[in-house]
Design a protein around this motif. Sequence first.
Motif, PDB file in Angstrom:
ATOM      1  N   GLN A  41     -55.625 -72.830  25.067  1.00 52.01           N
ATOM      2  CA  GLN A  41     -55.497 -71.419  24.698  1.00 52.01           C
ATOM      3  C   GLN A  41     -54.763 -70.639  25.787  1.00 52.01           C
ATOM      4  O   GLN A  41     -53.833 -69.886  25.513  1.00 52.01           O
ATOM      5  N   ILE A  45     -51.070 -68.703  25.761  1.00 54.35           N
ATOM      6  CA  ILE A  45     -50.938 -67.288  26.122  1.00 54.35           C
ATOM      7  C   ILE A  45     -49.856 -67.134  27.195  1.00 54.35           C
ATOM      8  O   ILE A  45     -49.000 -66.244  27.100  1.00 54.35           O
ATOM      9  N   ASN A  49     -46.363 -65.110  26.600  1.00 51.80           N
ATOM     10  CA  ASN A  49     -46.026 -63.998  27.488  1.00 51.80           C
ATOM     11  C   ASN A  49     -44.684 -64.227  28.163  1.00 51.80           C
ATOM     12  O   ASN A  49     -43.863 -63.316  28.267  1.00 51.80           O
ATOM     13  N   ILE A  67     -50.481 -64.340  21.136  1.00 56.17           N
ATOM     14  CA  ILE A  67     -51.282 -63.954  22.298  1.00 56.17           C
ATOM     15  C   ILE A  67     -52.663 -63.477  21.849  1.00 56.17           C
ATOM     16  O   ILE A  67     -53.687 -63.868  22.420  1.00 56.17           O
ATOM     17  N   TYR A  70     -54.735 -66.598  20.390  1.00 53.84           N
ATOM     18  CA  TYR A  70     -55.256 -67.492  21.421  1.00 53.84           C
ATOM     19  C   TYR A  70     -56.219 -66.777  22.368  1.00 53.84           C
ATOM     20  O   TYR A  70     -57.142 -67.400  22.902  1.00 53.84           O
ATOM     21  N   SER A  71     -56.038 -65.468  22.569  1.00 55.74           N
ATOM     22  CA  SER A  71     -56.999 -64.696  23.367  1.00 55.74           C
ATOM     23  C   SER A  71     -58.347 -64.652  22.669  1.00 55.74           C
ATOM     24  O   SER A  71     -59.395 -64.827  23.308  1.00 55.74           O
TER      25      SER A  71
END
Length: 83
Positions: A41, A45, A49, A67, A70-71
């Motif tokens: 995860q 991210i 990013n 993002i 997965y956050s």
Amino acid sequence: MLKKNKKKKEASDGSNAAYYDLPPDAKTLQDLISYLNLNAQMGEIMRSNYRYGKAAHSDRIRDIKKIIYYSNAELERLEKYGD
């Protein structure tokens, strides 16, 4: 081969901190992800990013959705299994 430096958490006064320094042998984002020993995860991210708005196959909306996805997955993992 990058070697992870196992230190205690570092404090910062809000200006600059050693935990922002890149490992000496890091040449790619994958080197950094491996050095930090990030799970799937957190790796996704970081990748999303890093390429935010740069890749032809993934516009900013797609990247931000990844993002967020997965956050949320990482938050659920932490809440279920702990840190």
